[in-house]
Motif scaffolding. Structure first.
Motif: not given
Ligand code: SF4
Length: 381
Positions: A27, A61-63, A16, A18-20, A25, A22-23, A135
């Motif tokens: 990533k 993803g991820g992205t 990604c 950048y890292i959100c 996953f 709340y995430c 975001r």
């Molecule tokens: S997987 Fe989605 S929510 Fe998690 S950091 Fe990447 S874009 Fe953000």
């Protein structure tokens, strides 16, 4: 025609920009060298996986579009060669995209590689909420991305939106939903914010619990989503998913039908021949195994008998059709009404489940409390 009952293939692309906050996953921040290495490992895993026919392919993803479009197209071509569609079925091929990273010509490249569906990670159209979620897209950017996907001939366009964001009001949530509808998308996924341990949001909630919405306010937002989207012609076909007629996601429908799927990439899950397997979430462990041709480390569990039936009940109840009692008996050899009688009595008494002659379905309240309502089926012996 896509075929929801056939095999699905999921590919995890975990980088990604950048890292959100709340995430939770699997990533990692995008770095060119790591992303290149990962691509080689993923290609090795694809080539080492026994070929099968697949009706759906999903790049998530991820992205995924942290990779450029031609790279994603070559991954799709490799996947389509390994997992061709059965018979004359038109495969559903989906890609998740971050709107900020879409470049001119991307959707044309995806379309040429067979992509039929894009899912755009928007979360909110409210600038304050977008910033709260960490975001960076603008509202105009999303509109331009939807228009360019449509112009390129992508047949199904989906938007992800999030509710129960700190600071969100019923009015701002309704405006985000209406904005998505006005863009003419075919599908909307709505997810309630979940605060996961170990994320920056968990620390924020500890410091300032009042910033987060309680269950009643979250339930009100869920009701607004259902009312707004249904009145715009979307079918609420699964707890979190709404589609215009003909645009339900076949890949996810296969999960909820307890169908088989292959998961490729770090942290990806598979369900094949009664065995659920999850690849390691350790990126280095994944890369080393895939590159050396060793089995990918992970955890596997065979789902048999009542365990498999409980899992199937939990998944089916997520959908608008719910559990078909006759089909359940034929497939799992279990009389749903008799075997699960104690759970069913509790759920119906609490107003979470309704049962007619041939089906069991969650009520609207049951859909909001689905994790609690359905979890009981998985653990019931
Ligand atoms: S997987 Fe989605 S929510 Fe998690 S950091 Fe990447 S874009 Fe953000």
């Amino acid at each position: 025609m896509t075929n929801a009952a056939s095999l699905g293939v999921y590919v995890h692309l975990p980088f990604c920009p950048y890292i959100c906050p709340y995430c939770d996953f699997a990533k990692w921040p995008h770095r060119r060298s790591a992303a290149d290495r990962y691509l080689r490992a993923l290609e090795a895993e694809i080539d080492a996986t026994p070929p099968r026919k697949a009706g759906t392919i999903f790049l998530g993803g991820g992205t995924p579009n942290a990779y450029d479009a031609s790279t994603l197209a070559s991954v799709m071509q490799r996947l389509r060669a390994r997992f061709p569609a059965p018979g004359d079925v038109q495969p559903e091929i989906s890609v998740e995209v971050n709107p900020e990273l879409v470049e001119s010509g991307d959707f044309e490249t995806y379309r040429s590689a067979g992509v039929t569906r894009v899912s755009i990670g928007v979360q909110s159209f409210d600038p304050v909420e977008i910033a709260t979620l960490g975001r960076r897209h603008s509202v105009d950017q999303v509109a331009a991305v939807v228009a360019s996907a449509r112009a390129a001939g992508i047949g199904s366009i989906s938007i992800d939106l999030m509710f129960a964001v700190p600071g969100q009001s019923p009015g701002s949530w309704r405006r985000s939903l209406e904005r998505a509808i006005a863009l003419g998308v075919d599908h909307v996924s709505t997810y309630g914010l979940t605060v996961e341990e170990g994320t920056p949001y968990a620390g924020w909630r500890l410091r300032e619990p009042g910033a987060f919405l309680d269950a009643d306010r979250e339930a009100d937002l869920y009701d607004i989503a259902i009312a707004t989207l249904e009145s715009a012609g979307f079918e609420h076909y699964e707890i979190s998913n709404f589609a215009r007629p003909g645009h339900a996601c076949a890949h996810n429908a296969n999960y909820w039908a307890n169908g088989q799927y292959v998961g490729l990439g770090v942290g990806a899950a598979s369900f094949l021949d009664g065995v659920r397997r999850v690849n390691t979430r350790d990126l280095e462990g994944y890369l080393e195994a895939a590159m050396s041709g060793a089995p990918i480390p992970g955890e596997a569990e065979r789902l048999l008998g009542t365990k498999r039936a409980g899992e199937a009940a939990m998944l089916a109840l997520r959908t608008a059709q719910g559990v078909c009692l006759q089909a359940f008996k034929e497939r799992y050899g279990i009389d749903f009404m008799t075997y699960y009688a104690p759970i069913l009595a509790n759920l119906t008494a609490d107003g979470l489940l309704e049962i007619d002659d041939d089906r069991a379905r969650l009520t609207r309240r049951g859909r909001f409390l689905a994790n609690d309502a359905c979890g009981a089926f998985v653990t019931f012996e």
